[in-house]
Design a protein around this motif. Structure first.
Motif, PDB file in Angstrom:
ATOM      1  N   SER A 115       8.310 -38.814  70.409  1.00 54.82           N
ATOM      2  CA  SER A 115       7.076 -38.089  70.708  1.00 54.82           C
ATOM      3  C   SER A 115       7.247 -36.600  70.442  1.00 54.82           C
ATOM      4  CB  SER A 115       6.690 -38.298  72.171  1.00 54.82           C
ATOM      5  OG  SER A 115       7.620 -37.636  73.019  1.00 54.82           O
ATOM      6  N   ARG A 116       6.124 -35.917  70.336  1.00 47.49           N
ATOM      7  CA  ARG A 116       6.146 -34.460  70.161  1.00 47.49           C
ATOM      8  C   ARG A 116       6.884 -33.810  71.331  1.00 47.49           C
ATOM      9  NH1 ARG A 116       4.137 -29.385  70.593  1.00 47.49           N
ATOM     10  NH2 ARG A 116       3.240 -28.402  68.761  1.00 47.49           N
ATOM     11  N   GLU A 117       6.645 -34.314  72.535  1.00 44.19           N
ATOM     12  CA  GLU A 117       7.286 -33.767  73.729  1.00 44.19           C
ATOM     13  C   GLU A 117       8.805 -33.917  73.650  1.00 44.19           C
ATOM     14  OE1 GLU A 117       4.640 -35.910  73.802  1.00 44.19           O
ATOM     15  OE2 GLU A 117       3.182 -34.327  74.238  1.00 44.19           O
TER      16      GLU A 117
ATOM     17  N   MET B  94      11.997 -31.775  63.412  1.00 52.15           N
ATOM     18  CA  MET B  94      11.677 -30.965  62.242  1.00 52.15           C
ATOM     19  C   MET B  94      10.383 -30.206  62.524  1.00 52.15           C
ATOM     20  SD  MET B  94      11.345 -31.975  58.224  1.00 52.15           S
ATOM     21  CE  MET B  94       9.948 -33.038  58.370  1.00 52.15           C
ATOM     22  N   VAL B  95      10.419 -28.922  62.278  1.00 52.52           N
ATOM     23  CA  VAL B  95       9.278 -28.044  62.510  1.00 52.52           C
ATOM     24  C   VAL B  95       8.823 -27.474  61.182  1.00 52.52           C
ATOM     25  CG1 VAL B  95       8.509 -25.915  63.631  1.00 52.52           C
ATOM     26  CG2 VAL B  95      10.110 -27.424  64.807  1.00 52.52           C
ATOM     27  N   GLU B  96       7.534 -27.469  60.973  1.00 56.27           N
ATOM     28  CA  GLU B  96       6.935 -26.762  59.838  1.00 56.27           C
ATOM     29  C   GLU B  96       6.095 -25.628  60.395  1.00 56.27           C
ATOM     30  OE1 GLU B  96       4.731 -29.245  57.182  1.00 56.27           O
ATOM     31  OE2 GLU B  96       6.389 -30.641  56.926  1.00 56.27           O
ATOM     32  N   GLY B  97       6.101 -24.508  59.705  1.00 57.46           N
ATOM     33  CA  GLY B  97       5.300 -23.389  60.165  1.00 57.46           C
ATOM     34  C   GLY B  97       5.471 -22.168  59.295  1.00 57.46           C
TER      35      GLY B  97
ATOM     36  N   THR C 296       5.804 -19.671  63.928  1.00 59.44           N
ATOM     37  CA  THR C 296       4.659 -20.324  64.532  1.00 59.44           C
ATOM     38  C   THR C 296       4.701 -21.788  64.123  1.00 59.44           C
ATOM     39  OG1 THR C 296       3.381 -18.282  64.439  1.00 59.44           O
ATOM     40  CG2 THR C 296       2.138 -20.347  64.684  1.00 59.44           C
ATOM     41  N   VAL C 297       4.666 -22.666  65.100  1.00 62.54           N
ATOM     42  CA  VAL C 297       4.807 -24.097  64.851  1.00 62.54           C
ATOM     43  C   VAL C 297       3.459 -24.679  64.441  1.00 62.54           C
ATOM     44  CG1 VAL C 297       5.429 -26.316  65.874  1.00 62.54           C
ATOM     45  CG2 VAL C 297       6.710 -24.245  66.495  1.00 62.54           C
ATOM     46  N   ALA C 298       3.371 -25.106  63.188  1.00 66.05           N
ATOM     47  CA  ALA C 298       2.160 -25.776  62.705  1.00 66.05           C
ATOM     48  C   ALA C 298       2.245 -27.274  62.937  1.00 66.05           C
ATOM     49  CB  ALA C 298       1.949 -25.476  61.219  1.00 66.05           C
ATOM     50  N   ALA C 299       3.455 -27.827  62.824  1.00 61.12           N
ATOM     51  CA  ALA C 299       3.666 -29.263  63.021  1.00 61.12           C
ATOM     52  C   ALA C 299       5.099 -29.481  63.469  1.00 61.12           C
ATOM     53  CB  ALA C 299       3.390 -30.031  61.733  1.00 61.12           C
ATOM     54  N   VAL C 300       5.288 -30.483  64.296  1.00 58.18           N
ATOM     55  CA  VAL C 300       6.633 -30.857  64.740  1.00 58.18           C
ATOM     56  C   VAL C 300       6.704 -32.378  64.814  1.00 58.18           C
ATOM     57  CG1 VAL C 300       6.094 -30.666  67.204  1.00 58.18           C
ATOM     58  CG2 VAL C 300       8.462 -30.481  66.446  1.00 58.18           C
ATOM     59  N   SER C 301       7.834 -32.901  64.368  1.00 63.79           N
ATOM     60  CA  SER C 301       8.066 -34.339  64.467  1.00 63.79           C
ATOM     61  C   SER C 301       9.542 -34.549  64.763  1.00 63.79           C
ATOM     62  CB  SER C 301       7.678 -35.049  63.171  1.00 63.79           C
ATOM     63  OG  SER C 301       8.522 -34.649  62.116  1.00 63.79           O
ATOM     64  N   GLY C 302       9.862 -35.762  65.137  1.00 60.59           N
ATOM     65  CA  GLY C 302      11.262 -36.058  65.414  1.00 60.59           C
ATOM     66  C   GLY C 302      11.521 -37.542  65.315  1.00 60.59           C
ATOM     67  N   LYS C 303      12.813 -37.847  65.209  1.00 65.42           N
ATOM     68  CA  LYS C 303      13.157 -39.256  65.208  1.00 65.42           C
ATOM     69  C   LYS C 303      14.544 -39.466  65.792  1.00 65.42           C
ATOM     70  CE  LYS C 303      14.443 -40.047  60.398  1.00 65.42           C
ATOM     71  NZ  LYS C 303      14.014 -40.651  59.151  1.00 65.42           N
ATOM     72  N   ARG C 304      14.793 -40.708  66.138  1.00 68.05           N
ATOM     73  CA  ARG C 304      16.057 -41.077  66.785  1.00 68.05           C
ATOM     74  C   ARG C 304      16.509 -42.406  66.214  1.00 68.05           C
ATOM     75  NH1 ARG C 304      14.348 -41.124  71.890  1.00 68.05           N
ATOM     76  NH2 ARG C 304      15.122 -39.043  72.284  1.00 68.05           N
ATOM     77  N   LEU C 305      17.805 -42.490  66.011  1.00 70.64           N
ATOM     78  CA  LEU C 305      18.433 -43.757  65.673  1.00 70.64           C
ATOM     79  C   LEU C 305      19.531 -43.982  66.696  1.00 70.64           C
ATOM     80  CD1 LEU C 305      18.893 -46.272  63.972  1.00 70.64           C
ATOM     81  CD2 LEU C 305      20.411 -44.914  62.525  1.00 70.64           C
ATOM     82  N   CYS C 306      19.392 -45.034  67.471  1.00 69.25           N
ATOM     83  CA  CYS C 306      20.373 -45.365  68.488  1.00 69.25           C
ATOM     84  C   CYS C 306      20.688 -46.841  68.363  1.00 69.25           C
ATOM     85  CB  CYS C 306      19.815 -45.041  69.875  1.00 69.25           C
ATOM     86  SG  CYS C 306      20.993 -45.342  71.187  1.00 69.25           S
ATOM     87  N   ARG C 307      21.918 -47.168  68.025  1.00 68.95           N
ATOM     88  CA  ARG C 307      22.314 -48.554  67.813  1.00 68.95           C
ATOM     89  C   ARG C 307      23.067 -49.134  69.012  1.00 68.95           C
ATOM     90  NH1 ARG C 307      20.831 -50.278  62.830  1.00 68.95           N
ATOM     91  NH2 ARG C 307      20.844 -48.715  61.216  1.00 68.95           N
ATOM     92  N   SER C 308      23.482 -48.291  69.948  1.00 67.58           N
ATOM     93  CA  SER C 308      24.265 -48.781  71.083  1.00 67.58           C
ATOM     94  C   SER C 308      23.398 -49.508  72.079  1.00 67.58           C
ATOM     95  CB  SER C 308      24.944 -47.650  71.812  1.00 67.58           C
ATOM     96  OG  SER C 308      25.543 -46.746  70.963  1.00 67.58           O
TER      97      SER C 308
END
Length: 155
Positions: A12-14, A96-99, A143-155
């Protein structure tokens, strides 16, 4: 911002903003006056009041040349890494932030921003240092125009 291909890994963005609060450093990617890409690792702080990212830097250099030519940039942080050699992979969390990045040179804004950055990395009061060195650094504010994120957890 492009839509994420691996939505099963999207956070999530949060969560991405929380990662920006705790990550130790990231890479700022820019485009220079000559059209060449340039990425540089930087320490930073998330200014929660304004929702912007703050960076401190020298008063001259390639990064500034790039930002003066093209103020749009991307900033990426990666944390929580663990190499998984048996499955040829790695666990991670990223944001990752774009701005757009502006160069701040107002002495009072620089001092306040430098103290915010220092507070992320130390519990010592940096006010005196920020005031004494104010002519030796600039502050960059993204200035944050867009933010995204991701996670890879295999455990």
């Amino acid at each position: 911002m492009y839509s994420m291909r691996r939505t099963d890994r999207q956070i999530s963005r949060e969560e991405a903003m929380e990662l920006l609060k705790r990550a130790e450093y990231g890479v700022l990617s820019t485009v220079g006056p000559d059209g060449e890409a340039y990425g540089v690792p930087l320490t930073f702080a998330l200014d929660e009041e304004s929702g912007t990212l703050l960076f401190h830097c020298a008063t001259a250099g390639r990064k500034l040349d790039c930002l003066r030519a093209h103020p749009r940039a991307q900033f990426v942080v990666v944390a929580d890494t663990k190499v998984l050699p048996d499955v040829f992979s790695i666990e991670y969390t990223s944001a990752m932030v774009e701005g757009t990045v502006e160069i701040l040179d107002d002495p009072d804004v620089k001092k306040k921003s430098a103290v915010k950055i220092a507070a992320k990395y130390s519990d010592k009061d940096a006010s005196a240092y920020a005031a004494s060195a104010v002519d030796k650094y600039l502050i960059l504010r993204m200035t944050v125009a867009a933010v995204s994120g991701k996670r890879l957890c295999r455990s």
